[in-house]
Design an enzyme around this catalytic site. Structure first.
Site, mmCIF file in Angstrom:
data_model
loop_
_atom_site.group_PDB
_atom_site.id
_atom_site.type_symbol
_atom_site.label_atom_id
_atom_site.label_comp_id
_atom_site.label_asym_id
_atom_site.label_seq_id
_atom_site.Cartn_x
_atom_site.Cartn_y
_atom_site.Cartn_z
ATOM 1 N N ARG A 1 -15.975 71.662 -11.905
ATOM 2 C CA ARG A 1 -15.829 71.176 -13.288
ATOM 3 C C ARG A 1 -14.359 71.024 -13.687
ATOM 4 O O ARG A 1 -14.015 70.197 -14.528
ATOM 5 C CB ARG A 1 -16.563 72.119 -14.255
ATOM 6 C CG ARG A 1 -16.667 71.602 -15.699
ATOM 7 C CD ARG A 1 -17.614 72.456 -16.527
ATOM 8 N NE ARG A 1 -17.796 71.995 -17.909
ATOM 9 C CZ ARG A 1 -17.206 72.545 -18.974
ATOM 10 N NH1 ARG A 1 -16.411 73.593 -18.833
ATOM 11 N NH2 ARG A 1 -17.421 72.060 -20.184
ATOM 12 N N ILE B 1 -15.963 67.047 -22.940
ATOM 13 C CA ILE B 1 -16.877 67.317 -21.825
ATOM 14 C C ILE B 1 -17.890 68.315 -22.390
ATOM 15 O O ILE B 1 -17.516 69.294 -23.034
ATOM 16 C CB ILE B 1 -16.122 67.870 -20.587
ATOM 17 C CG1 ILE B 1 -17.086 68.180 -19.431
ATOM 18 C CG2 ILE B 1 -15.277 69.091 -20.900
ATOM 19 C CD1 ILE B 1 -16.357 68.501 -18.097
ATOM 20 N N SER B 2 -19.165 68.046 -22.196
ATOM 21 C CA SER B 2 -20.213 68.860 -22.828
ATOM 22 C C SER B 2 -20.180 70.301 -22.322
ATOM 23 O O SER B 2 -19.723 70.587 -21.219
ATOM 24 C CB SER B 2 -21.596 68.268 -22.547
ATOM 25 O OG SER B 2 -21.669 66.941 -23.005
ATOM 26 N N GLN B 3 -20.730 71.177 -23.157
ATOM 27 C CA GLN B 3 -20.852 72.591 -22.807
ATOM 28 C C GLN B 3 -21.776 72.750 -21.582
ATOM 29 O O GLN B 3 -22.834 72.112 -21.537
ATOM 30 C CB GLN B 3 -21.449 73.322 -24.015
ATOM 31 C CG GLN B 3 -21.539 74.797 -23.841
ATOM 32 C CD GLN B 3 -22.465 75.436 -24.856
ATOM 33 O OE1 GLN B 3 -23.257 74.779 -25.515
ATOM 34 N NE2 GLN B 3 -22.367 76.740 -24.973
#
Ligand code: SAH
Length: 211
Positions: A35, A61-63
């Site tokens: 990530r 950027i999503s959780q």
């Protein structure tokens, strides 16, 4: 610096499992996907925290928990061809590409799309097609899709996305403006079954044409 991301990734995955993510394949893919490569280097030290992070152009950027939950909803429905609206960093795209046959991803900001494309290539993920365009329109020429996942919050459910679902297909979409909720919509012929899940927080799905 991040050569040893796997220890951190393992701890993240333990947290996701404790939060209720039970699909071992989803956990496995999150554990092995770097990530930290999907964000500015200055934020890489936070990459394995369970939080959304800025990626430029006012986007995030999503959780990880949200990525895991939405992905798990798709794997539960055995989706093979998946459309993603909102490529952003490409992280959700990368996770999906390791779990389904083919991913189609639409992004309206060319700059984000460019970087996402480079990262996915570097990771040797090739079952991904990308399009620069307006996600409200979906991607009609590639339809139907077994699964559609929207990673930005829509003010309403886009009709085009419902139309591009295969029979038995599932649309996962955050809906709302100040208050948002995750919706899961399944298509059965001309009927649509709608479920509402948790309250969520996403950047808005920007209406209309490109900037
Ligand atoms: N899945 C991404 C989430 C990025 S945030 C990630 O984890 O990195 C949501 C993304 O949706 C942003 O990149 C934003 O530019 C994009 N977006 C917003 N409105 C859109 C629209 N109408 N069509 C396509 N993409 C859109």
């Amino acid at each position: 610096m991040m050569q040893n991301f796997q220890g951190m990734a393992r701890r993240l995955v333990d947290k996701l499992a404790a939060e209720g993510i039970s699909d071992k394949r989803v956990l496995q893919v999150i554990e092995t996907t770097p990530r930290h490569l999907f964000m500015p280097e200055s934020l890489a030290h936070k990459a394995y925290e369970n939080t959304a992070l800025p990626i430029g152009s006012g986007q995030t950027i999503s959780q990880p928990l949200m990525v895991a939950s939405m992905t798990q909803l798709l794997t539960q429905h055995h989706c093979k061809r998946v459309l993603e609206i909102g490529t952003g960093s490409g992280y959700q795209t990368a996770v999906l590409a390791q779990l389904v046959e083919q991913v189609f991803s639409v992004e309206r900001i060319a700059e984000l799309q460019y970087h996402a494309k480079r990262r996915l290539k570097k990771l040797d993920l090739h079952n991904i097609s990308m399009r620069h365009g307006d996600g409200w329109q979906g991607w009609a020429s590639k339809a139907p899709f077994d699964g559609i996942i929207v990673t930005a919050a829509a003010s309403d459910i886009p009709t085009a996305l419902m139309q591009q679902l295969a029979d038995g297909g599932v649309l996962i979409i955050p809906v709302g403006t100040t208050q948002q909720r995750l919706y899961v919509i399944r298509r059965f012929g001309d009927d649509f079954e709608q479920k509402q899940l948790a309250d969520v927080k996403f950047v808005p799905l920007v209406p209309g044409a490109l900037l």
